[in-house]
Design a protein around this motif. Structure first.
Motif, PDB file in Angstrom:
ATOM      1  N   ASP A 237      27.717  41.927  48.665  1.00  0.00           N
ATOM      2  CA  ASP A 237      27.522  40.948  47.591  1.00  0.00           C
ATOM      3  C   ASP A 237      28.288  41.351  46.330  1.00  0.00           C
ATOM      4  O   ASP A 237      28.789  40.501  45.590  1.00  0.00           O
ATOM      5  N   VAL A 238      28.436  42.675  46.087  1.00  0.00           N
ATOM      6  CA  VAL A 238      29.209  43.140  44.937  1.00  0.00           C
ATOM      7  C   VAL A 238      30.686  42.835  45.144  1.00  0.00           C
ATOM      8  O   VAL A 238      31.382  42.359  44.237  1.00  0.00           O
ATOM      9  N   VAL A 239      31.180  43.099  46.353  1.00  0.00           N
ATOM     10  CA  VAL A 239      32.586  42.840  46.666  1.00  0.00           C
ATOM     11  C   VAL A 239      32.916  41.363  46.477  1.00  0.00           C
ATOM     12  O   VAL A 239      33.919  41.000  45.851  1.00  0.00           O
ATOM     13  N   GLN A 240      32.053  40.486  47.018  1.00  0.00           N
ATOM     14  CA  GLN A 240      32.309  39.046  46.909  1.00  0.00           C
ATOM     15  C   GLN A 240      32.178  38.574  45.465  1.00  0.00           C
ATOM     16  O   GLN A 240      32.927  37.704  45.012  1.00  0.00           O
ATOM     17  N   LEU A 241      31.225  39.145  44.727  1.00  0.00           N
ATOM     18  CA  LEU A 241      31.010  38.756  43.340  1.00  0.00           C
ATOM     19  C   LEU A 241      32.224  39.083  42.475  1.00  0.00           C
ATOM     20  O   LEU A 241      32.668  38.263  41.662  1.00  0.00           O
ATOM     21  N   VAL A 242      32.777  40.268  42.660  1.00  0.00           N
ATOM     22  CA  VAL A 242      33.917  40.695  41.865  1.00  0.00           C
ATOM     23  C   VAL A 242      35.106  39.754  42.059  1.00  0.00           C
ATOM     24  O   VAL A 242      35.875  39.493  41.137  1.00  0.00           O
ATOM     25  N   GLY A 257      47.621  48.859  31.640  1.00  0.00           N
ATOM     26  CA  GLY A 257      47.286  48.510  33.017  1.00  0.00           C
ATOM     27  C   GLY A 257      46.610  49.608  33.805  1.00  0.00           C
ATOM     28  O   GLY A 257      46.635  49.596  35.035  1.00  0.00           O
ATOM     29  N   ARG A 258      45.958  50.558  33.119  1.00  0.00           N
ATOM     30  CA  ARG A 258      45.334  51.669  33.834  1.00  0.00           C
ATOM     31  C   ARG A 258      43.835  51.488  34.037  1.00  0.00           C
ATOM     32  O   ARG A 258      43.256  52.085  34.929  1.00  0.00           O
ATOM     33  N   THR A 259      43.188  50.717  33.174  1.00  0.00           N
ATOM     34  CA  THR A 259      41.746  50.536  33.295  1.00  0.00           C
ATOM     35  C   THR A 259      41.392  49.064  33.134  1.00  0.00           C
ATOM     36  O   THR A 259      42.118  48.287  32.520  1.00  0.00           O
ATOM     37  N   VAL A 260      40.250  48.705  33.698  1.00  0.00           N
ATOM     38  CA  VAL A 260      39.744  47.344  33.594  1.00  0.00           C
ATOM     39  C   VAL A 260      38.253  47.424  33.269  1.00  0.00           C
ATOM     40  O   VAL A 260      37.545  48.315  33.746  1.00  0.00           O
ATOM     41  N   ALA A 261      37.756  46.510  32.433  1.00  0.00           N
ATOM     42  CA  ALA A 261      36.358  46.556  32.006  1.00  0.00           C
ATOM     43  C   ALA A 261      35.798  45.137  31.897  1.00  0.00           C
ATOM     44  O   ALA A 261      36.518  44.185  31.555  1.00  0.00           O
ATOM     45  N   LEU A 262      34.514  45.006  32.172  1.00  0.00           N
ATOM     46  CA  LEU A 262      33.841  43.721  32.030  1.00  0.00           C
ATOM     47  C   LEU A 262      33.744  43.337  30.562  1.00  0.00           C
ATOM     48  O   LEU A 262      33.531  44.192  29.698  1.00  0.00           O
ATOM     49  N   THR A 263      33.888  42.045  30.283  1.00  0.00           N
ATOM     50  CA  THR A 263      33.587  41.526  28.954  1.00  0.00           C
ATOM     51  C   THR A 263      32.091  41.261  28.885  1.00  0.00           C
ATOM     52  O   THR A 263      31.369  41.372  29.883  1.00  0.00           O
ATOM     53  N   VAL A 293      33.960  50.178  40.353  1.00  0.00           N
ATOM     54  CA  VAL A 293      34.992  50.595  41.312  1.00  0.00           C
ATOM     55  C   VAL A 293      35.499  49.400  42.111  1.00  0.00           C
ATOM     56  O   VAL A 293      36.690  49.327  42.463  1.00  0.00           O
ATOM     57  N   ALA A 294      34.619  48.440  42.396  1.00  0.00           N
ATOM     58  CA  ALA A 294      35.056  47.237  43.104  1.00  0.00           C
ATOM     59  C   ALA A 294      36.028  46.437  42.241  1.00  0.00           C
ATOM     60  O   ALA A 294      37.034  45.903  42.736  1.00  0.00           O
ATOM     61  N   LEU A 295      35.753  46.362  40.944  1.00  0.00           N
ATOM     62  CA  LEU A 295      36.638  45.653  40.020  1.00  0.00           C
ATOM     63  C   LEU A 295      37.986  46.366  39.917  1.00  0.00           C
ATOM     64  O   LEU A 295      39.044  45.725  39.920  1.00  0.00           O
ATOM     65  N   HIS A 296      37.950  47.689  39.841  1.00  0.00           N
ATOM     66  CA  HIS A 296      39.192  48.471  39.775  1.00  0.00           C
ATOM     67  C   HIS A 296      40.023  48.232  41.034  1.00  0.00           C
ATOM     68  O   HIS A 296      41.240  48.010  40.963  1.00  0.00           O
ATOM     69  N   ALA A 297      39.381  48.278  42.180  1.00  0.00           N
ATOM     70  CA  ALA A 297      40.096  48.087  43.444  1.00  0.00           C
ATOM     71  C   ALA A 297      40.676  46.691  43.556  1.00  0.00           C
ATOM     72  O   ALA A 297      41.804  46.500  44.013  1.00  0.00           O
ATOM     73  N   GLU A 298      39.914  45.703  43.115  1.00  0.00           N
ATOM     74  CA  GLU A 298      40.340  44.307  43.236  1.00  0.00           C
ATOM     75  C   GLU A 298      41.491  43.983  42.290  1.00  0.00           C
ATOM     76  O   GLU A 298      42.444  43.287  42.658  1.00  0.00           O
ATOM     77  N   VAL A 299      41.431  44.503  41.067  1.00  0.00           N
ATOM     78  CA  VAL A 299      42.358  44.075  40.018  1.00  0.00           C
ATOM     79  C   VAL A 299      43.570  44.996  39.873  1.00  0.00           C
ATOM     80  O   VAL A 299      44.699  44.526  39.708  1.00  0.00           O
ATOM     81  N   LEU A 300      43.360  46.307  39.930  1.00  0.00           N
ATOM     82  CA  LEU A 300      44.428  47.241  39.563  1.00  0.00           C
ATOM     83  C   LEU A 300      45.200  47.824  40.744  1.00  0.00           C
ATOM     84  O   LEU A 300      46.333  48.263  40.573  1.00  0.00           O
ATOM     85  N   LEU A 301      44.586  47.853  41.925  1.00  0.00           N
ATOM     86  CA  LEU A 301      45.263  48.448  43.074  1.00  0.00           C
ATOM     87  C   LEU A 301      45.842  47.351  43.958  1.00  0.00           C
ATOM     88  O   LEU A 301      45.134  46.460  44.413  1.00  0.00           O
ATOM     89  N   ARG A 302      47.157  47.423  44.184  1.00  0.00           N
ATOM     90  CA  ARG A 302      47.848  46.350  44.886  1.00  0.00           C
ATOM     91  C   ARG A 302      48.287  46.792  46.283  1.00  0.00           C
ATOM     92  O   ARG A 302      48.867  47.864  46.455  1.00  0.00           O
TER      93      ARG A 302
END
Length: 840
Positions: A237-242, A257-263, A293-302
């Motif tokens: 559910d976390v993976v799908q939510l992100v 482009g090294r870090t990502v954070a929730l608003t 970590v799910a957000l980092h993986a989804e957004v920053l790692l290609r």
């Protein structure tokens, strides 16, 4: 004469690459004179002559001359290659601890082998540090007959080598080993519980191939050894939510482009979707970590840039080399997050047991030397970090390669269109072409474009690196188009006419030789030069051309550009001075920022290395001597004597050793975890000092020293407590039952050691955020009606960068004006007094 004058002039100016070659050239003449007497020897007599030179104190000058004459003739006999004078000069320089610059195709491999054998004959153990498995194995086997004739033993290590094979290879006089593999072996040896389990030997001489790549580009990248703790699958559910979160609305990416954070809005959305929990309550810490970590993986790692998915597994890509980093993975749940993102089985998580940077690894050696094609431009860094000088060996034949000026375009699409068109024109002539890309993704996109243009080609990237030698070896055949990811440092020679020079070599020469094309500039001009150096080997003709765009990552990340109003031609090409200057400026800033990052990383790792050395000294006494038994007998005498009577002194000593080692290793693991957390937030302490500016590195060192001060004593106390109740029988210590289990498995990985960016990154970030889009005035020479913002690439259209017109304007925020923030004190040393520092 001109060479000598130029060399002495550089020396007078004390500039990098200024080592005077005169002494080496005089010795080389003497080597040539001594060679005549060597040629009459039989193979057995040559080997015996080298054996007579064997010593434990290093070869003196007269002995070096005799040895080099023997080695030169051995090369001719064993592999049909007689070393040129330049190769002998290079070998001499390495024998005196220099980093040698020799152009591609000038025979660095043979020069390095002669130097390594010279050290070995002088009684030293030599590790030739290669950049990958293939080169370590190839060079060891290629130079093997030379070593054999000289009576020197040689081995090599690769990722697939067993502990027994590694141990045997390291025992040889000369061992060829990838720098990562020796690093990981050192880390594993630091955790053994029995001396016989070690595989490495004492660090003595390091001869580094592709020295600038290893010692500079990869110096700050820590090699990490982790131990398995548990499986760490992410909740689906976390993976799908992100995946439903929106950039700029629910999360923000920092400027580099090294870090990502929730608003705040994103946090509310996530909390609502997770049954209204408060993510920041202590009981929800694990949930928050999963989201991050799910957000980092989804957004920053290609995919195909940072990692590949093959055979149902996620494999990391070494960005410096464009290759799969086998048996390596990300830490702290990030690996599991990427695996969840790609829907592949999740592997075990773990904790960091120990780590070491390439720089710290190399600094262990008593002597350091090396070779590369591009060393002069990093001469100052080599002197600063390793205390070695550069010796530039002129090519055996003059370089006649023609390097064309870079071609700059407005957008990536326009650049690619021009790139493919140019490749097509050159390909029609039959001239061999080598194209260097920056990532697997880029190489595959270019491949699709070439295929659409019906241009036959081959692709070399991390997905088929097993075929790289065969592909690269044939890149000089007429009509061949080769697309390669991260060509710099691949180490494979490209001969016109193919590997055996029998496929239309004359035609390749007539067409102008190998033509190298870069799809974008690297962060350092030195890396561009490495790619260029693939053409024009040993006096052959050749050419090079680089394409770039204002939307390339290099420009968007390192340039302050929103005041630029470019005027492209119909193809999108830019030829105006300002646009080209901005491209060059971005590359210089990137180079300076990376140099500062190297320095910062070393500062933060220096104290950790000193603490590790103290711990290892104690650990060595526990491992090899009876320190554990002595300590625990003193701290728990009754228990010790009782156990000796029950199971015997040898068993008790072994148990005491394992208990002590377990607690020393446990305390060190915990200390590393503390330092990692400390470093991640230490820069925030500079905000807590009020008027007094607190330097993050000083605050880090204070806290690190305080944490380590009682570490060893605390480990002994823990060991004594465990020893008092440990389950020890005639079969030995039951580690699991005694509360000191060791990891069930270990693995290694590489990480980019830059958790919060460099000072240069933060300055650039402040500049980008200081001025809002649309605040720039039009330059006087460009009228509004002459400029259409729609012509700009999307990446530049809404840029936040500081426009040139406002660099000294009153619109700047106070912290960036005057002494409050626009002074040079805010800049790293590389940028403070340089022409390429960011303009304000």
């Amino acid at each position: 004469m001109a060479l000598k004058i130029a060399s002495r002039f550089r020396r007078l100016l004390q500039r990098p690459g200024s080592i005077d070659l005169g002494p080496y050239e005089r010795l080389t003449q003497l080597v040539g004179e001594a060679e005549e007497s060597v040629q009459s020897l039989t193979d057995e007599e040559l080997t015996e002559a080298v054996a007579e030179l064997r010593t434990t104190g290093g070869l003196h000058e007269d002995e070096q001359i005799e040895f080099l004459a023997l080695a030169r003739d051995a090369g001719k006999r064993a592999i049909g290659e007689r070393a040129f004078d330049g190769q002998v000069v290079g070998a001499l320089a390495m024998l005196q601890g220099r980093i040698v610059e020799m152009a591609t195709g000038e025979g660095k491999t043979l020069a390095g082998a002669i130097a390594a054998a010279g050290y070995a004959v002088g009684g030293r153990k030599v590790h030739v540090l290669a950049v990958n498995d293939y080169l370590a194995k190839r060079d060891a086997e290629w130079m093997g007959p030379v070593y054999e004739l000289l009576g020197v033993t040689v081995g090599h290590v690769g990722q697939a080598s067993t502990p027994e094979e590694r141990r045997a290879a390291y025992q040889a006089d000369v061992c060829y080993v990838p720098v990562n593999e020796i690093g990981f072996d050192v880390l594993r040896d630091r955790l053994v519980t029995d001396v016989t389990d070690r595989v490495t030997v004492e660090a003595d001489v390091a001869l580094v191939d592709e020295a600038d790549s290893v010692l500079i580009d990869e110096a700050r990248v820590p090699m990490v050894l982790a131990g398995a703790t548990r499986s760490e699958a992410l909740d689906d559910d976390v993976v799908q939510l992100v995946r439903t979160l929106r950039a700029g609305v629910d999360y923000e990416i920092d400027g580099d482009g090294r870090t990502v954070a929730l608003t705040d809005k994103g946090t509310d959305k996530v909390e609502a979707a997770l049954d209204g929990i408060n993510l920041y309550d202590d009981e929800n810490l694990d949930r928050l970590t999963q989201v991050n970590v799910a957000l980092h993986a989804e957004v920053l790692l290609r995919k195909d840039v940072d990692y590949l998915v093959r055979d149902g597994k996620v494999s990391l890509i070494n960005n410096n080399r464009g290759r799969v980093a086998k048996l390596q993975r990300w830490p702290d749940g990030l690996q599991a997050a990427v695996e969840a993102k790609e829907a592949v089985p999740v592997s075990d998580s773990g904790e960091v047991l120990d780590s070491i940077t390439v720089q710290a690894l190399v600094k262990r050696y008593k002597s350091l030397c090396g070779m590369t094609g591009t060393a002069v431009v990093v001469g100052e860094s080599l002197a600063e970090f390793y205390e070695v000088d550069v010796a530039v060996v002129p090519p055996n034949k003059p370089n006649v390669r023609k390097d064309d000026e870079d071609r700059l375009y407005l957008t990536v699409a326009q650049k690619n269109e021009a790139l493919v068109k140019h490749i097509g024109v050159v390909h029609e002539s039959g001239r061999p072409i080598l194209i260097g890309t920056h990532s697997v993704e880029e190489s595959e996109q270019l491949s699709d474009l070439l295929q659409a243009a019906e241009i036959e080609h081959v692709v070399l990237n991390a997905k088929n690196d097993a075929e790289e030698a065969a592909i690269i070896a044939e890149a000089g055949v007429p009509g061949t188009v080769t697309v390669s990811t991260q060509m710099a440092g691949r180490g494979t020679d490209i001969r016109l006419g193919g590997k055996d020079e029998t496929h239309d070599k004359e035609k390749a020469l007539e067409l102008g030789g190998l033509y190298v094309i870069g799809t974008g500039l690297h962060a350092s001009r030195r890396l561009d030069d490495q790619l260029r150096g693939r053409a024009g080997r040993q006096g052959d003709p050749g050419g090079s051309l680089f394409f770039a765009s204002l939307a390339d990552e290099l420009v968007s990340r390192y340039s302050v550009s929103s005041g630029l109003r470019p005027h492209p031609d119909d193809t999108g090409r830019l030829t105006d001075r300002k646009s080209i200057a901005m491209l060059e400026h971005a590359q210089r800033v990137a180079d300076g920022a990376n140099a500062e990052l190297h320095r910062t990383t070393w500062q933060y790792n220096r104290l950790t290395g000193q603490q590790r050395a103290i711990l290892l000294e104690t650990r060595e006494k526990v491992l090899a001597d009876d320190l554990a038994a002595t300590e625990l007998a003193a701290r728990a005498k009754e228990r010790y004597d009782e156990l000796v009577d029950e199971v015997g002194e040898d068993v008790v000593q072994s148990a005491a050793r394992r208990i002590a080692l377990g607690h020393l290793d446990r305390r060190w693991t915990d200390h590393l975890a503390y330092l990692a957390d400390l470093r991640e937030g230490i820069h925030l302490r500079s905000l807590a000092g009020g008027i007094v500016h607190l330097k993050p590195i000083d605050e880090f060192n204070k806290s690190a020293i305080a944490s380590f001060e009682t570490l060893i004593e605390d480990a002994w106390k823990d060991a004594a407590e465990t020893f008092a109740d440990a389950e020890i029988t005639t079969d030995g210590l039951n580690e699991e039952a005694s509360g000191i289990p060791r990891p069930t498995a270990t693995w290694t990985y590489l990480v980019n050691d830059n958790p919060f960016g460099t000072e240069a990154d933060r300055i650039l970030g402040r500049l980008r955020n200081a001025i809002k889009p649309g605040s720039a005035a039009e330059p006087e020479e460009i009228l509004p009606e002459d400029f259409d913002e729609a012509d700009l690439p999307e990446e530049l259209r809404d840029a936040d960068d500081l426009p040139e017109e406002l660099r000294d304007a009153e619109d700047l925020p106070e912290e960036l004006r005057g002494s409050g923030g626009s002074g040079d004190d805010d800049l790293p040393d590389e940028l403070r007094d340089a022409d390429d520092k960011p303009k304000r």
